[in-house]
Design a protein around this motif. Structure first.
Motif, PDB file in Angstrom:
ATOM      1  N   THR A 139       7.958   9.087 -34.781  1.00 43.18           N
ATOM      2  CA  THR A 139       6.812   9.731 -34.154  1.00 43.18           C
ATOM      3  C   THR A 139       6.055  10.602 -35.151  1.00 43.18           C
ATOM      4  O   THR A 139       4.918  10.967 -34.921  1.00 43.18           O
ATOM      5  N   ASP A 140       6.683  10.923 -36.248  1.00 38.70           N
ATOM      6  CA  ASP A 140       6.028  11.689 -37.308  1.00 38.70           C
ATOM      7  C   ASP A 140       6.645  11.275 -38.640  1.00 38.70           C
ATOM      8  O   ASP A 140       7.310  10.263 -38.730  1.00 38.70           O
ATOM      9  N   ASP A 141       6.420  12.061 -39.673  1.00 36.16           N
ATOM     10  CA  ASP A 141       6.895  11.692 -41.008  1.00 36.16           C
ATOM     11  C   ASP A 141       8.326  12.140 -41.299  1.00 36.16           C
ATOM     12  O   ASP A 141       8.834  11.889 -42.379  1.00 36.16           O
ATOM     13  N   SER A 142       8.983  12.801 -40.362  1.00 37.88           N
ATOM     14  CA  SER A 142      10.335  13.279 -40.638  1.00 37.88           C
ATOM     15  C   SER A 142      11.333  12.127 -40.577  1.00 37.88           C
ATOM     16  O   SER A 142      11.214  11.224 -39.760  1.00 37.88           O
ATOM     17  N   SER A 143      12.299  12.183 -41.466  1.00 36.60           N
ATOM     18  CA  SER A 143      13.333  11.152 -41.522  1.00 36.60           C
ATOM     19  C   SER A 143      14.681  11.766 -41.217  1.00 36.60           C
ATOM     20  O   SER A 143      14.969  12.900 -41.584  1.00 36.60           O
ATOM     21  N   VAL A 144      15.527  11.002 -40.547  1.00 34.17           N
ATOM     22  CA  VAL A 144      16.864  11.431 -40.186  1.00 34.17           C
ATOM     23  C   VAL A 144      17.852  10.646 -41.042  1.00 34.17           C
ATOM     24  O   VAL A 144      17.688   9.444 -41.234  1.00 34.17           O
ATOM     25  N   VAL A 145      18.870  11.335 -41.536  1.00 27.32           N
ATOM     26  CA  VAL A 145      19.905  10.674 -42.314  1.00 27.32           C
ATOM     27  C   VAL A 145      21.101  10.450 -41.399  1.00 27.32           C
ATOM     28  O   VAL A 145      21.770  11.404 -41.008  1.00 27.32           O
ATOM     29  N   THR A 146      21.346   9.217 -41.040  1.00 28.67           N
ATOM     30  CA  THR A 146      22.493   8.893 -40.183  1.00 28.67           C
ATOM     31  C   THR A 146      22.746   7.397 -40.206  1.00 28.67           C
ATOM     32  O   THR A 146      21.897   6.624 -40.638  1.00 28.67           O
ATOM     33  N   ASP A 147      23.926   7.020 -39.773  1.00 34.98           N
ATOM     34  CA  ASP A 147      24.265   5.629 -39.504  1.00 34.98           C
ATOM     35  C   ASP A 147      24.439   5.501 -37.998  1.00 34.98           C
ATOM     36  O   ASP A 147      24.620   6.493 -37.291  1.00 34.98           O
ATOM     37  N   TYR A 185      15.413   7.176 -32.210  1.00 39.74           N
ATOM     38  CA  TYR A 185      14.970   7.352 -33.588  1.00 39.74           C
ATOM     39  C   TYR A 185      13.642   6.659 -33.867  1.00 39.74           C
ATOM     40  O   TYR A 185      13.332   6.347 -35.010  1.00 39.74           O
ATOM     41  N   THR A 186      12.867   6.431 -32.831  1.00 42.91           N
ATOM     42  CA  THR A 186      11.558   5.826 -33.028  1.00 42.91           C
ATOM     43  C   THR A 186      10.680   6.832 -33.765  1.00 42.91           C
ATOM     44  O   THR A 186      10.611   8.007 -33.402  1.00 42.91           O
ATOM     45  N   ASP A 245      12.107  -1.672 -37.925  1.00 44.91           N
ATOM     46  CA  ASP A 245      11.030  -1.239 -38.811  1.00 44.91           C
ATOM     47  C   ASP A 245      10.357   0.038 -38.319  1.00 44.91           C
ATOM     48  O   ASP A 245       9.679   0.718 -39.085  1.00 44.91           O
ATOM     49  N   LYS A 246      10.529   0.366 -37.052  1.00 41.50           N
ATOM     50  CA  LYS A 246       9.844   1.497 -36.434  1.00 41.50           C
ATOM     51  C   LYS A 246      10.680   2.766 -36.423  1.00 41.50           C
ATOM     52  O   LYS A 246      10.276   3.761 -35.842  1.00 41.50           O
ATOM     53  N   LEU A 247      11.847   2.745 -37.033  1.00 45.53           N
ATOM     54  CA  LEU A 247      12.756   3.878 -36.937  1.00 45.53           C
ATOM     55  C   LEU A 247      12.490   4.914 -38.019  1.00 45.53           C
ATOM     56  O   LEU A 247      12.037   4.592 -39.116  1.00 45.53           O
ATOM     57  N   CYS A 248      12.820   6.159 -37.705  1.00 47.41           N
ATOM     58  CA  CYS A 248      12.649   7.242 -38.675  1.00 47.41           C
ATOM     59  C   CYS A 248      13.966   7.559 -39.377  1.00 47.41           C
ATOM     60  O   CYS A 248      14.208   8.686 -39.780  1.00 47.41           O
ATOM     61  N   LEU A 249      14.809   6.551 -39.527  1.00 46.32           N
ATOM     62  CA  LEU A 249      16.070   6.721 -40.245  1.00 46.32           C
ATOM     63  C   LEU A 249      15.831   6.488 -41.730  1.00 46.32           C
ATOM     64  O   LEU A 249      15.175   5.523 -42.119  1.00 46.32           O
ATOM     65  N   MET A 250      16.362   7.371 -42.542  1.00 46.62           N
ATOM     66  CA  MET A 250      16.199   7.244 -43.989  1.00 46.62           C
ATOM     67  C   MET A 250      17.056   6.086 -44.494  1.00 46.62           C
ATOM     68  O   MET A 250      18.234   5.988 -44.167  1.00 46.62           O
ATOM     69  N   LYS A 299      18.950  -1.037 -27.910  1.00 45.53           N
ATOM     70  CA  LYS A 299      17.551  -0.583 -27.919  1.00 45.53           C
ATOM     71  C   LYS A 299      17.439   0.858 -27.429  1.00 45.53           C
ATOM     72  O   LYS A 299      16.644   1.638 -27.959  1.00 45.53           O
ATOM     73  N   GLU A 300      18.246   1.203 -26.438  1.00 44.47           N
ATOM     74  CA  GLU A 300      18.256   2.593 -25.964  1.00 44.47           C
ATOM     75  C   GLU A 300      18.713   3.534 -27.075  1.00 44.47           C
ATOM     76  O   GLU A 300      18.136   4.603 -27.286  1.00 44.47           O
TER      77      GLU A 300
END
Length: 149
Positions: free
Chosen positions: A25-33, A22-23, A93-98, A16-17
């Motif tokens: 907070t805006d519309d930006s998405s991060v690409v990562t595993d 990656y919670t 569901d709350k993450l900004c990961l693409m 969870k930490e």
């Protein structure tokens, strides 16, 4: 490998930490595993992203004492279950990961051992061994049939 409730809680809170970074907070998405690296010698569980940036770390006491050669086979179901719980609780569901992104079990050299969970949209078909079983034979028969006509 049986681990204590305290160790289960430690793995869950560390996950969870890690994903908390990656919670959305805006519309930006991060690409990562998300990579999970258990270490048998120190008992550490290190979680990091594709850029080798450490996201979280904890120590699992039972891993320090483990002497078997099948360490990764033993910890894989435990880590898969903990990641699945996060998914079932809606934490992912709350993450900004693409999407698609994966939770991946890696060894000391950061080589992939297995994919613990693939997170993707519902309309993506995930291929697995059961689905692909016999595909080569079917394609060979199809090709042979085409060439004979």
């Amino acid at each position: 490998m049986n681990i204590s409730e305290q160790s289960h809680a430690s793995v869950a809170s560390t996950l969870k930490e890690a994903i908390g970074r990656y919670t959305a907070t805006d519309d930006s998405s991060v690409v990562t595993d998300i990579h999970l690296q258990p270490k048998q010698d120190s008992g550490e569980l290190v979680i990091f992203n594709d850029d080798d940036e450490e996201l979280a770390r904890t120590i699992i006491d039972e891993w320090v004492d483990y002497e078997g050669d099948d360490f990764y086979k033993e910890v894989e179901p435990l880590l898969r279950a903990e990641v699945t719980v996060l998914k079932d609780e809606g934490e992912l569901d709350k993450l900004c990961l693409m999407k698609p992104y994966s939770f991946v079990l890696v060894d000391d050299e950061k080589e992939t051992i297995s994919e613990l969970l693939l997170v993707d949209d519902d309309d993506t078909l995930l291929l697995d061994d059961e689905l692909l079983k016999g595909l080569d034979e079917e394609l060979d028969a199809f090709l042979k049939d085409l060439l004979e006509k």
